[in-house]
Design a protein around this motif. Structure first.
Motif, PDB file in Angstrom:
ATOM      1  N   VAL A 137       0.830  -1.208   0.000  1.00 22.10           N
ATOM      2  CA  VAL A 137       0.000   0.000   0.000  1.00 22.10           C
ATOM      3  C   VAL A 137       0.865   1.259   0.000  1.00 22.10           C
ATOM      4  CG1 VAL A 137      -1.648   1.343   1.353  1.00 22.10           C
ATOM      5  CG2 VAL A 137      -1.995  -1.112   1.077  1.00 22.10           C
ATOM      6  N   VAL A 138       1.848   1.330   0.897  1.00 23.73           N
ATOM      7  CA  VAL A 138       2.700   2.518   0.984  1.00 23.73           C
ATOM      8  C   VAL A 138       3.494   2.721  -0.305  1.00 23.73           C
ATOM      9  CG1 VAL A 138       4.648   3.586   2.193  1.00 23.73           C
ATOM     10  CG2 VAL A 138       2.859   2.411   3.496  1.00 23.73           C
ATOM     11  N   ASP A 139       3.914   1.634  -0.930  1.00 27.72           N
ATOM     12  CA  ASP A 139       4.711   1.743  -2.157  1.00 27.72           C
ATOM     13  C   ASP A 139       3.908   2.253  -3.346  1.00 27.72           C
ATOM     14  OD1 ASP A 139       6.977   0.927  -0.876  1.00 27.72           O
ATOM     15  OD2 ASP A 139       6.819  -1.179  -1.471  1.00 27.72           O
ATOM     16  N   GLN A 140       2.582   2.374  -3.185  1.00 26.26           N
ATOM     17  CA  GLN A 140       1.788   2.970  -4.262  1.00 26.26           C
ATOM     18  C   GLN A 140       2.145   4.435  -4.471  1.00 26.26           C
ATOM     19  OE1 GLN A 140      -0.292   1.250  -6.378  1.00 26.26           O
ATOM     20  NE2 GLN A 140       0.649  -0.446  -5.249  1.00 26.26           N
ATOM     21  N   LEU A 141       2.833   5.030  -3.514  1.00 26.92           N
ATOM     22  CA  LEU A 141       3.314   6.400  -3.689  1.00 26.92           C
ATOM     23  C   LEU A 141       4.247   6.512  -4.892  1.00 26.92           C
ATOM     24  CD1 LEU A 141       3.908   7.369   0.032  1.00 26.92           C
ATOM     25  CD2 LEU A 141       2.654   8.779  -1.596  1.00 26.92           C
ATOM     26  N   GLU A 142       4.921   5.413  -5.220  1.00 24.11           N
ATOM     27  CA  GLU A 142       5.861   5.427  -6.344  1.00 24.11           C
ATOM     28  C   GLU A 142       5.250   4.818  -7.606  1.00 24.11           C
ATOM     29  OE1 GLU A 142       9.053   3.271  -4.574  1.00 24.11           O
ATOM     30  OE2 GLU A 142       9.939   5.063  -3.667  1.00 24.11           O
ATOM     31  N   GLN A 143       3.932   4.633  -7.580  1.00 27.89           N
ATOM     32  CA  GLN A 143       3.240   4.056  -8.734  1.00 27.89           C
ATOM     33  C   GLN A 143       3.325   4.976  -9.953  1.00 27.89           C
ATOM     34  OE1 GLN A 143       2.097   1.575 -10.751  1.00 27.89           O
ATOM     35  NE2 GLN A 143       0.911   0.831  -8.988  1.00 27.89           N
ATOM     36  N   HIS A 144       3.482   4.366 -11.131  1.00 26.15           N
ATOM     37  CA  HIS A 144       3.481   5.121 -12.381  1.00 26.15           C
ATOM     38  C   HIS A 144       2.046   5.166 -12.907  1.00 26.15           C
ATOM     39  CE1 HIS A 144       7.934   3.727 -13.008  1.00 26.15           C
ATOM     40  NE2 HIS A 144       7.776   4.553 -11.981  1.00 26.15           N
ATOM     41  N   VAL A 145       1.360   6.267 -12.674  1.00 34.88           N
ATOM     42  CA  VAL A 145      -0.040   6.364 -13.078  1.00 34.88           C
ATOM     43  C   VAL A 145      -0.123   6.833 -14.529  1.00 34.88           C
ATOM     44  CG1 VAL A 145      -0.808   6.843 -10.731  1.00 34.88           C
ATOM     45  CG2 VAL A 145      -0.266   8.743 -12.264  1.00 34.88           C
ATOM     46  N   PRO A 146      -1.228   6.510 -15.234  1.00 35.48           N
ATOM     47  CA  PRO A 146      -1.390   6.967 -16.618  1.00 35.48           C
ATOM     48  C   PRO A 146      -1.372   8.491 -16.701  1.00 35.48           C
ATOM     49  CG  PRO A 146      -3.036   5.300 -16.065  1.00 35.48           C
ATOM     50  CD  PRO A 146      -2.361   5.672 -14.788  1.00 35.48           C
ATOM     51  N   THR A 147      -1.021   8.995 -17.859  1.00 37.39           N
ATOM     52  CA  THR A 147      -0.951  10.445 -18.048  1.00 37.39           C
ATOM     53  C   THR A 147      -2.325  11.100 -17.923  1.00 37.39           C
ATOM     54  OG1 THR A 147      -1.126  10.087 -20.445  1.00 37.39           O
ATOM     55  CG2 THR A 147       1.091  10.303 -19.522  1.00 37.39           C
ATOM     56  N   THR A 148      -3.381  10.299 -18.093  1.00 39.89           N
ATOM     57  CA  THR A 148      -4.738  10.840 -17.978  1.00 39.89           C
ATOM     58  C   THR A 148      -5.178  11.020 -16.535  1.00 39.89           C
ATOM     59  OG1 THR A 148      -5.604   8.579 -18.159  1.00 39.89           O
ATOM     60  CG2 THR A 148      -5.479   9.869 -20.193  1.00 39.89           C
ATOM     61  N   VAL A 149      -4.368  10.530 -15.600  1.00 36.38           N
ATOM     62  CA  VAL A 149      -4.711  10.588 -14.179  1.00 36.38           C
ATOM     63  C   VAL A 149      -3.847  11.637 -13.492  1.00 36.38           C
ATOM     64  CG1 VAL A 149      -4.758   9.302 -11.992  1.00 36.38           C
ATOM     65  CG2 VAL A 149      -5.428   8.167 -14.135  1.00 36.38           C
ATOM     66  N   ASP A 150      -4.476  12.524 -12.738  1.00 31.57           N
ATOM     67  CA  ASP A 150      -3.752  13.509 -11.942  1.00 31.57           C
ATOM     68  C   ASP A 150      -3.178  12.809 -10.701  1.00 31.57           C
ATOM     69  OD1 ASP A 150      -3.486  15.498  -9.657  1.00 31.57           O
ATOM     70  OD2 ASP A 150      -3.849  16.867 -11.330  1.00 31.57           O
ATOM     71  N   TYR A 151      -1.847  12.728 -10.629  1.00 31.74           N
ATOM     72  CA  TYR A 151      -1.192  11.960  -9.567  1.00 31.74           C
ATOM     73  C   TYR A 151      -1.594  12.447  -8.180  1.00 31.74           C
ATOM     74  CZ  TYR A 151       2.537  10.260  -6.495  1.00 31.74           C
ATOM     75  OH  TYR A 151       3.231   9.693  -5.448  1.00 31.74           O
ATOM     76  N   GLN A 152      -1.570  13.751  -7.956  1.00 33.13           N
ATOM     77  CA  GLN A 152      -1.857  14.283  -6.623  1.00 33.13           C
ATOM     78  C   GLN A 152      -3.293  14.005  -6.208  1.00 33.13           C
ATOM     79  OE1 GLN A 152       0.819  15.506  -5.069  1.00 33.13           O
ATOM     80  NE2 GLN A 152      -0.327  15.667  -3.138  1.00 33.13           N
ATOM     81  N   GLN A 153      -4.239  14.190  -7.134  1.00 29.52           N
ATOM     82  CA  GLN A 153      -5.636  13.881  -6.829  1.00 29.52           C
ATOM     83  C   GLN A 153      -5.822  12.397  -6.554  1.00 29.52           C
ATOM     84  OE1 GLN A 153      -8.305  15.322  -9.822  1.00 29.52           O
ATOM     85  NE2 GLN A 153      -7.940  17.484  -9.362  1.00 29.52           N
ATOM     86  N   TRP A 154      -5.132  11.572  -7.330  1.00 29.08           N
ATOM     87  CA  TRP A 154      -5.218  10.115  -7.138  1.00 29.08           C
ATOM     88  C   TRP A 154      -4.723   9.721  -5.747  1.00 29.08           C
ATOM     89  CZ3 TRP A 154      -1.093   6.370  -7.022  1.00 29.08           C
ATOM     90  CH2 TRP A 154      -1.548   5.034  -7.026  1.00 29.08           C
ATOM     91  N   ILE A 155      -3.620  10.320  -5.325  1.00 35.03           N
ATOM     92  CA  ILE A 155      -3.082  10.046  -3.985  1.00 35.03           C
ATOM     93  C   ILE A 155      -4.100  10.439  -2.919  1.00 35.03           C
ATOM     94  CG2 ILE A 155      -1.381  10.805  -2.272  1.00 35.03           C
ATOM     95  CD1 ILE A 155      -0.181   8.833  -4.197  1.00 35.03           C
ATOM     96  N   GLU A 156      -4.690  11.613  -3.074  1.00 34.09           N
ATOM     97  CA  GLU A 156      -5.621  12.124  -2.064  1.00 34.09           C
ATOM     98  C   GLU A 156      -6.905  11.305  -1.988  1.00 34.09           C
ATOM     99  OE1 GLU A 156      -6.228  16.244  -2.869  1.00 34.09           O
ATOM    100  OE2 GLU A 156      -4.105  16.776  -2.629  1.00 34.09           O
ATOM    101  N   ARG A 157      -7.366  10.796  -3.129  1.00 35.34           N
ATOM    102  CA  ARG A 157      -8.645  10.084  -3.159  1.00 35.34           C
ATOM    103  C   ARG A 157      -8.517   8.596  -2.846  1.00 35.34           C
ATOM    104  NH1 ARG A 157     -11.202  12.557  -8.807  1.00 35.34           N
ATOM    105  NH2 ARG A 157     -11.414  14.715  -8.089  1.00 35.34           N
ATOM    106  N   HIS A 158      -7.375   7.999  -3.182  1.00 38.40           N
ATOM    107  CA  HIS A 158      -7.275   6.547  -3.087  1.00 38.40           C
ATOM    108  C   HIS A 158      -6.165   6.049  -2.155  1.00 38.40           C
ATOM    109  CE1 HIS A 158     -10.173   6.118  -6.383  1.00 38.40           C
ATOM    110  NE2 HIS A 158      -9.513   7.071  -7.004  1.00 38.40           N
ATOM    111  N   VAL A 159      -4.962   6.570  -2.338  1.00 34.70           N
ATOM    112  CA  VAL A 159      -3.828   6.056  -1.568  1.00 34.70           C
ATOM    113  C   VAL A 159      -3.853   6.566  -0.129  1.00 34.70           C
ATOM    114  CG1 VAL A 159      -1.320   5.866  -1.429  1.00 34.70           C
ATOM    115  CG2 VAL A 159      -2.453   5.892  -3.669  1.00 34.70           C
TER     116      VAL A 159
END
Length: 461
Positions: free
Chosen positions: A338-360
């Motif tokens: 779970v913690v290592d999802q911080l280093e996940q390579h998300v698709p370019t269509t996904v806003d990384y910061q929003q994804w972190i706040e909503r899911h991780v």
């Protein structure tokens, strides 16, 4: 009188004499409502004509005729519900087609006909015996007589039917309903190369909402083997990987719906969830050129949907854990993936910061709070602090956000972790990236508000 109306129905062309046809259908409805069982002998004579008009394109061009036919069918459903089996499939098929047509809102600009159709849907759910309705819906879905746009009205009908069904009816039709939903769960796999995952989510959400209604009506003894069957369908014998996306999106819905009860069934999925998170984490995968979803133009989108489903499931299990489900073993099993999802390579269509706040972030925070053991908090907290050393400024920013949310969640209990965090926060206060530096100052101010004391003494020590 009924025989006279039936004869007129056959003689009059509904495609030409709209007003006359509409009046005949309203008359027919009133006669059947009054005569009830006495009109059964005439049912095979007039029902084909009613359905022929209902299924014709001409009916869409005349609001009065459409309204009259819908009213007629609604009264027939309420009056002769036990005897409509030969015609039920066609009624359902055509009604689904009409409910998904924008043309249903006619020249008047109103949606009254949609409301009438929805009312007829309710009549079918409430009045047609489930021994007839459930098999009809099963055949309709099993034989692929529907299109994806039919999913919403179909699931609305099935959900209403399940809600009013007796326990006996559900038990009798349990196997049939199970097969029906297993068929619907394959929709993502069937259409994986044609339809974007976000669009498929909309269709699946209708299915999951209906399935949740069934789950809420089942006993633990009935639901447990059903859930294990779905898990086996998604995991064993090398099924299509899209099955996992559907499964974990479903478990997220069930975890929210069942709350603490879901932990009774979730024990065996934890290992698979943790393993899958690691497999999907490209930063930990040595073969980064080999994607989890191969030969699929939506591979990255499917991967992020699966990750979100797993994280959401874990987060809600932890959020509603009131029985100590997250023990030492499960905590350590989930912590790193779970913690290592911080280093996940998300698709370019996904806003990384929003994804972190909503899911991780919610997942990490809830996982920490679910454990009552401070040594486990320290292990996870230390793994988080190590992420502040990342070369990526967005990872450092994301880590700061999670530390802030964690301190809010633990409140005064975060005091025991603060001393360990100070050196890392002190370094971030002088970060080369201005956004990270400013964010760190905001986090410290927020921590001071949460803990009710100034932290300057820690940084000056």
């Amino acid at each position: 009188a009924l025989n006279f109306v039936c004869n007129r129905l056959r003689l009059v062309d509904s495609g030409i004499h709209f007003n006359l046809s509409a009046s005949i259908y309203l008359c027919l409805a009133e006669l059947c409502s009054t005569l009830r069982l006495h009109c059964l002998t005439e049912l095979p004579k007039f029902m084909p004509d009613v359905l022929q008009t209902y299924e014709s394109n001409a009916v869409m061009r005349h609001e009065l005729l459409l309204t009259s036919v819908i009213s007629c069918l609604s009264k027939l459903v309420r009056t002769l519900c036990d005897f409509l089996t030969p015609y039920l499939l066609e009624i359902i098929k055509r009604t689904c087609n009409l409910l998904t047509q924008p043309a249903l809102v006619l020249a008047s600009g109103t949606n009254q006909n949609e409301l009438r159709l929805r009312t007829m849907w309710t009549y079918i759910a409430n009045f047609v015996p489930h021994r007839l309705l459930f098999p009809t819906l099963h055949d309709f879905i099993e034989q692929d007589k529907f299109v994806l746009n039919d999913i919403e009205p179909l699931m609305t009908l099935l959900k209403q039917s399940i809600a009013v069904a007796s326990v006996e009816d559900l038990n009798i039709n349990f196997q049939l309903l199970k097969n029906l939903f297993l068929k619907l769960f394959t929709l993502r796999t069937i259409h994986t190369k044609q339809i974007h995952p976000n669009k498929m989510n909309d269709y699946e959400d209708h299915v999951f909402d209906c399935f949740s209604e069934l789950v809420m009506r089942l006993s633990e003894e009935s639901f447990r083997p059903l859930f294990f069957t779905i898990y086996e369908w998604a995991v064993y014998n090398e099924p299509p990987r899209e099955h996992s996306v559907t499964f974990y999106r479903l478990t997220l819905v069930l975890a929210k719906k069942l709350k603490s009860l879901f932990s009774l069934f979730a024990g065996h999925i934890i290992q698979h969830a943790a393993t899958t998170l690691d497999l999907l984490n490209l930063s930990k995968n040595e073969k980064q050129d080999q994607k989890y979803f191969s030969d699929n133009k939506f591979a990255d989108d499917n991967a992020i949907e699966l990750i979100n489903g797993i994280l959401g499931t874990i987060s809600n299990i932890c959020l509603f854990d009131s029985v100590g489900f997250i023990n030492n073993e499960r905590f350590q099993l989930l912590m790193s993936p779970v913690v290592d999802q911080l280093e996940q390579h998300v698709p370019t269509t996904v806003d990384y910061q929003q994804w972190i706040e909503r899911h991780v972030s919610p997942c990490i925070v809830n996982l920490t709070a679910a454990s009552k053991e401070e040594p486990l908090w320290r292990r996870l907290h230390y793994q988080l602090l190590l992420k502040t050393k990342s070369d990526s400024s967005q990872i450092r920013l994301a880590t700061l956000h999670i530390l802030q949310e964690l301190s809010r969640k633990l409140s005064v209990n975060y005091q025991s972790l603060l001393a360990e965090a100070v050196p890392y926060l002190a370094e971030l206060m002088e970060d080369s990236n201005e956004k990270v530096e400013n964010a760190c100052h905001r986090v410290i101010v927020d921590m001071e508000s949460t803990l009710g004391e100034s932290l300057q003494q820690y940084f000056n020590a």
